[in-house]
Design an enzyme around this catalytic site. Structure first.
Site, PDB file in Angstrom:
ATOM      1  N   ASP A 197      -1.443   0.948  -5.598  1.00 27.38           N
ATOM      2  CA  ASP A 197      -1.109  -0.227  -4.806  1.00 27.38           C
ATOM      3  C   ASP A 197      -0.470  -1.304  -5.681  1.00 27.38           C
ATOM      4  O   ASP A 197      -0.629  -1.305  -6.905  1.00 27.38           O
ATOM      5  CB  ASP A 197      -2.365  -0.826  -4.165  1.00 27.38           C
ATOM      6  N   LYS A 256      -2.544  -1.969  -8.823  1.00 20.52           N
ATOM      7  CA  LYS A 256      -3.965  -1.751  -8.630  1.00 20.52           C
ATOM      8  C   LYS A 256      -4.254  -0.249  -8.561  1.00 20.52           C
ATOM      9  O   LYS A 256      -3.407   0.536  -8.142  1.00 20.52           O
ATOM     10  CB  LYS A 256      -4.443  -2.403  -7.326  1.00 20.52           C
ATOM     11  N   ASP A 257      -5.453   0.122  -8.961  1.00 20.58           N
ATOM     12  CA  ASP A 257      -5.952   1.494  -8.819  1.00 20.58           C
ATOM     13  C   ASP A 257      -5.082   2.522  -9.551  1.00 20.58           C
ATOM     14  O   ASP A 257      -4.965   3.674  -9.110  1.00 20.58           O
ATOM     15  CB  ASP A 257      -6.058   1.868  -7.334  1.00 20.58           C
ATOM     16  N   ASP A 302      -2.966   7.421   2.537  1.00 22.90           N
ATOM     17  CA  ASP A 302      -2.987   6.454   1.444  1.00 22.90           C
ATOM     18  C   ASP A 302      -2.778   7.177   0.115  1.00 22.90           C
ATOM     19  O   ASP A 302      -3.377   8.223  -0.123  1.00 22.90           O
ATOM     20  CB  ASP A 302      -4.331   5.728   1.449  1.00 22.90           C
ATOM     21  N   ASN A 347       0.841  -1.197   0.000  1.00 18.87           N
ATOM     22  CA  ASN A 347       0.000   0.000   0.000  1.00 18.87           C
ATOM     23  C   ASN A 347       0.876   1.247   0.000  1.00 18.87           C
ATOM     24  O   ASN A 347       1.513   1.561   1.005  1.00 18.87           O
ATOM     25  CB  ASN A 347      -0.896  -0.010   1.239  1.00 18.87           C
ATOM     26  N   GLU A 400      -3.412   5.806  -2.916  1.00 23.81           N
ATOM     27  CA  GLU A 400      -4.304   5.200  -3.918  1.00 23.81           C
ATOM     28  C   GLU A 400      -3.633   4.088  -4.717  1.00 23.81           C
ATOM     29  O   GLU A 400      -4.182   3.016  -4.914  1.00 23.81           O
ATOM     30  CB  GLU A 400      -4.861   6.266  -4.884  1.00 23.81           C
TER      31      GLU A 400
END
Length: 206
Positions: A125, A138-139, A121, A105, A123
């Site tokens: 990942d 991801k994302d 965070d 993360n 975003e």
């Protein structure tokens, strides 16, 4: 990551600070802390806390907007390293508590506070499922869409951290102990609550 070393079982509040304001708080349990590696656990049923007021320059936290009030499932284990712009999440699922994989993360390096630590965070990942041969990002689209407003001036640095993680993984360099996949929580650990006044605890800005 300066600050007092925490004791196993102690409540640790993970706050996210967005553009100078508390955005969300998650009360966790300290698993291990040696001053460099901080390991925390979020039991299933842990309440998610959101600030009652703020200017919210990029909007309120998406989980609040989605109506999320508590953490679900078997819980989440987090590994945080001093000065490192990502953490490692571990997840389990099903009646056998089957390990699901490693979730890198991207987020602010942890900053200690009087009640736990602050981060944000990013975003973006990196997910490596337990049954997969390799990882995947991801994302990516969400990061490119929301990043300029959420992390102004930091997009390139966040992308660089993602690329650094990929290079290490491609080289077979794992910087964590894979035995964490077999970790089980103390059965006496129950969901914690955030302390009163959590929103006003001083924080170090980015």
């Amino acid at each position: 990551m300066s600050g007092p070393v925490l004791r196993p079982g102690q409540t640790v509040v993970r706050r996210e600070i967005m553009r100078g304001e508390p955005w969300i708080a998650i009360p966790q349990v300290c698993v291990q802390d040696d001053g460099d590696l901080l390991v925390t656990y979020t039991p299933g049923g842990t309440p998610l806390a959101y600030p009652a007021s703020g200017t919210f320059p990029v909007g309120e936290h998406p989980w609040k907007l989605a109506g999320s009030t508590a953490w679900r499932g078997h819980g989440r284990l987090e590994l945080h390293w001093t000065g490192v712009e990502h953490s490692l999440f571990l997840f389990w699922s099903g009646p056998e508590r089957t390990f699901q994989g490693w979730y890198l993360n991207l987020e602010d390096a942890p900053r200690r506070t009087a009640i736990g630590f602050d981060t944000l965070d990013h975003e973006l990942d990196v997910w490596w499922a337990a049954d997969a041969e390799t990882y995947e990002f991801k994302d990516v689209v969400e990061f490119e869409e929301t990043g300029p407003a959420r992390y102004p001036g930091r997009m390139d640095a966040i992308r660089a951290e993602g690329a650094r993680i990929a290079r290490l993984l491609d080289a077979g360099d794992l910087w964590w102990d894979k035995a964490w996949a077999d970790w089980t929580p103390d059965p006496s650990w129950r969901p914690r609550d955030v302390p009163p006044g959590w929103e006003s605890v001083p924080y170090e800005g980015r």
